[in-house]
Enzyme design. Structure first.
Site, PDB file in Angstrom:
ATOM      1  N   GLY A  55       0.773  -1.246   0.000  1.00  0.00           N
ATOM      2  CA  GLY A  55       0.000   0.000   0.000  1.00  0.00           C
ATOM      3  C   GLY A  55       0.798   1.286   0.000  1.00  0.00           C
ATOM      4  O   GLY A  55       0.266   2.339   0.352  1.00  0.00           O
ATOM      5  N   SER A  56       2.070   1.251  -0.419  1.00  0.00           N
ATOM      6  CA  SER A  56       2.829   2.516  -0.429  1.00  0.00           C
ATOM      7  C   SER A  56       2.228   3.507  -1.442  1.00  0.00           C
ATOM      8  O   SER A  56       2.164   4.707  -1.181  1.00  0.00           O
ATOM      9  CB  SER A  56       4.316   2.282  -0.712  1.00  0.00           C
ATOM     10  OG  SER A  56       4.511   1.780  -2.009  1.00  0.00           O
ATOM     11  N   ASN A  57       1.788   2.996  -2.588  1.00  0.00           N
ATOM     12  CA  ASN A  57       1.117   3.887  -3.556  1.00  0.00           C
ATOM     13  C   ASN A  57      -0.186   4.420  -2.989  1.00  0.00           C
ATOM     14  O   ASN A  57      -0.509   5.599  -3.129  1.00  0.00           O
ATOM     15  CB  ASN A  57       0.852   3.144  -4.869  1.00  0.00           C
ATOM     16  CG  ASN A  57       2.084   3.074  -5.742  1.00  0.00           C
ATOM     17  OD1 ASN A  57       2.417   4.020  -6.436  1.00  0.00           O
ATOM     18  ND2 ASN A  57       2.802   1.946  -5.666  1.00  0.00           N
ATOM     19  N   LEU A  95      -4.503  -7.277  -7.011  1.00  0.00           N
ATOM     20  CA  LEU A  95      -4.128  -8.471  -7.781  1.00  0.00           C
ATOM     21  C   LEU A  95      -5.289  -9.273  -8.358  1.00  0.00           C
ATOM     22  O   LEU A  95      -5.064 -10.270  -9.034  1.00  0.00           O
ATOM     23  CB  LEU A  95      -3.230  -9.377  -6.916  1.00  0.00           C
ATOM     24  CG  LEU A  95      -1.869  -8.746  -6.569  1.00  0.00           C
ATOM     25  CD1 LEU A  95      -1.042  -9.681  -5.683  1.00  0.00           C
ATOM     26  CD2 LEU A  95      -1.078  -8.390  -7.826  1.00  0.00           C
ATOM     27  N   ILE A 135     -10.605  -7.221 -12.550  1.00  0.00           N
ATOM     28  CA  ILE A 135     -11.814  -6.421 -12.326  1.00  0.00           C
ATOM     29  C   ILE A 135     -12.949  -7.030 -13.150  1.00  0.00           C
ATOM     30  O   ILE A 135     -12.803  -7.228 -14.361  1.00  0.00           O
ATOM     31  CB  ILE A 135     -11.550  -4.950 -12.744  1.00  0.00           C
ATOM     32  CG1 ILE A 135     -10.485  -4.336 -11.842  1.00  0.00           C
ATOM     33  CG2 ILE A 135     -12.833  -4.121 -12.693  1.00  0.00           C
ATOM     34  CD1 ILE A 135     -10.832  -4.272 -10.366  1.00  0.00           C
ATOM     35  N   ASN A 155      -5.240   1.842 -13.426  1.00  0.00           N
ATOM     36  CA  ASN A 155      -4.257   0.939 -12.833  1.00  0.00           C
ATOM     37  C   ASN A 155      -2.854   1.483 -13.065  1.00  0.00           C
ATOM     38  O   ASN A 155      -2.614   2.239 -14.013  1.00  0.00           O
ATOM     39  CB  ASN A 155      -4.387  -0.442 -13.495  1.00  0.00           C
ATOM     40  CG  ASN A 155      -3.453  -1.464 -12.866  1.00  0.00           C
ATOM     41  OD1 ASN A 155      -3.287  -1.518 -11.639  1.00  0.00           O
ATOM     42  ND2 ASN A 155      -2.817  -2.280 -13.701  1.00  0.00           N
ATOM     43  N   HIS A 189       1.029  -0.045 -13.617  1.00  0.00           N
ATOM     44  CA  HIS A 189       1.797  -1.265 -13.838  1.00  0.00           C
ATOM     45  C   HIS A 189       3.284  -0.894 -13.850  1.00  0.00           C
ATOM     46  O   HIS A 189       3.676   0.076 -14.505  1.00  0.00           O
ATOM     47  CB  HIS A 189       1.394  -1.920 -15.170  1.00  0.00           C
ATOM     48  CG  HIS A 189       2.082  -3.234 -15.368  1.00  0.00           C
ATOM     49  ND1 HIS A 189       1.646  -4.392 -14.759  1.00  0.00           N
ATOM     50  CD2 HIS A 189       3.209  -3.563 -16.058  1.00  0.00           C
ATOM     51  CE1 HIS A 189       2.464  -5.381 -15.084  1.00  0.00           C
ATOM     52  NE2 HIS A 189       3.416  -4.905 -15.860  1.00  0.00           N
ATOM     53  N   ASP A 237      -3.899  -5.877 -17.977  1.00  0.00           N
ATOM     54  CA  ASP A 237      -2.911  -4.872 -18.413  1.00  0.00           C
ATOM     55  C   ASP A 237      -3.150  -4.393 -19.852  1.00  0.00           C
ATOM     56  O   ASP A 237      -2.214  -3.956 -20.532  1.00  0.00           O
ATOM     57  CB  ASP A 237      -1.466  -5.422 -18.295  1.00  0.00           C
ATOM     58  CG  ASP A 237      -1.094  -5.742 -16.859  1.00  0.00           C
ATOM     59  OD1 ASP A 237      -1.587  -5.047 -15.949  1.00  0.00           O
ATOM     60  OD2 ASP A 237      -0.319  -6.688 -16.647  1.00  0.00           O
TER      61      ASP A 237
HETATM   62  C1  GRF Z   1       3.470  -1.260  -7.482  1.00  0.00           C
HETATM   63  O1  GRF Z   1       4.734  -1.563  -7.985  1.00  0.00           O
HETATM   64  C2  GRF Z   1       2.487  -1.089  -8.595  1.00  0.00           C
HETATM   65  O2  GRF Z   1       3.064  -0.613  -9.763  1.00  0.00           O
HETATM   66  C3  GRF Z   1       1.997  -2.492  -8.802  1.00  0.00           C
HETATM   67  O3  GRF Z   1       1.965  -3.068  -7.530  1.00  0.00           O
HETATM   68  C4  GRF Z   1       2.907  -2.437  -6.689  1.00  0.00           C
HETATM   69  C5  GRF Z   1       2.190  -2.004  -5.445  1.00  0.00           C
HETATM   70  O4  GRF Z   1       3.066  -1.545  -4.451  1.00  0.00           O
HETATM   71  N1  GRF Z   1       0.747  -2.498  -9.523  1.00  0.00           N
HETATM   72  P1  GRF Z   1       2.465  -0.897  -3.120  1.00  0.00           P
HETATM   73  O5  GRF Z   1       1.529  -1.937  -2.519  1.00  0.00           O
HETATM   74  O6  GRF Z   1       1.744   0.332  -3.520  1.00  0.00           O
HETATM   75  O7  GRF Z   1       3.623  -0.617  -2.210  1.00  0.00           O
END
Ligand code: GRF
Length: 196
Positions: A19-21, A92, A95, A109, A111, A152
């Site tokens: 979940g860093s994003n 993962l 959808i 999304n 990628h 994708d």
């Molecule tokens: C990221 O590398 C994103 O591009 C991919 O999954 C990863 C998620 O990382 N779809 P995080 O859970 O947001 O740290």
């Protein structure tokens, strides 16, 4: 008074892991006038993204895989929160097509490669960066795209790239790509929202 002022766009983030994003997007939009993250949805009860959401005071719910296939269940949650746009950030599951249809050009999304290279089934997380390294690529990056029924396969909104040095380890490649994600994912979402 500005009569043309648009309502703030209500964002849901779907995520399965760290979940860093997700956290980066929540923080970015916490001071935005155009969008706000109001819900985090995970298919995994042990995903760290749930802890991040709660630290950021954003509602988070767990929907197991079966619930994602259940139109009534999923759509009632999205309706309850008034969701306008869905962001997949390390999510993962595929959808379901009912959601793609309901949220046309409103599911985005990220990628971690330059699609169409290194995309599709099995290409997630570290597997992507391993494949980039093994192929001897000189550049890699991120692709932000709309979601359709093909894994994708939706149309590309933006791509950002970085170099890959022969001496880079898989972890080095992952770090470079992560940096691009942190820098560009929220701003790209913001641009899409402004054009809704
Ligand atoms: C990221 O590398 C994103 O591009 C991919 O999954 C990863 C998620 O990382 N779809 P995080 O859970 O947001 O740290």
């Amino acid at each position: 008074m500005n009569d043309n002022k648009k309502d703030i766009i209500r964002i849901a983030i779907f995520a399965s892991g760290n979940g860093s994003n997700c956290e980066n997007i929540i923080r970015y939009f916490s001071s935005s006038e155009v969008g706000k993250v109001v819900l985090v949805v995970s298919n995994r009860p042990d995903a760290f993204v749930l802890t991040r959401a709660s630290r950021c005071n954003v509602d988070a719910i767990v929907l197991p895989k079966a619930d994602f296939a259940n139109e009534e269940k999923l759509c009632s949650v999205l309706k309850e929160y008034g969701i306008d746009i869905i962001i997949l950030a390390g999510f993962l599951l595929m959808i379901p097509s009912f959601l793609v249809k309901r949220y046309q050009q409103r599911i985005i999304n990220i990628h971690p490669s330059l699609l169409p290279k290194f995309g599709g089934k099995g290409m997630y997380g570290i597997h992507v960066h391993e494949a980039v390294k093994n192929a001897g690529e000189k550049r890699t990056g991120i692709t932000i795209h709309y979601v359709n029924e093909v894994c994708d396969g939706g149309s590309i909104i933006a791509q950002y790239d970085t170099d890959v040095q022969p001496t880079d380890t898989v972890q080095d490649i992952a770090s470079k790509v992560h940096e691009l994600e942190m820098r560009h994912f929220p701003t790209t979402i913001e641009t899409v929202i402004k054009n809704l």
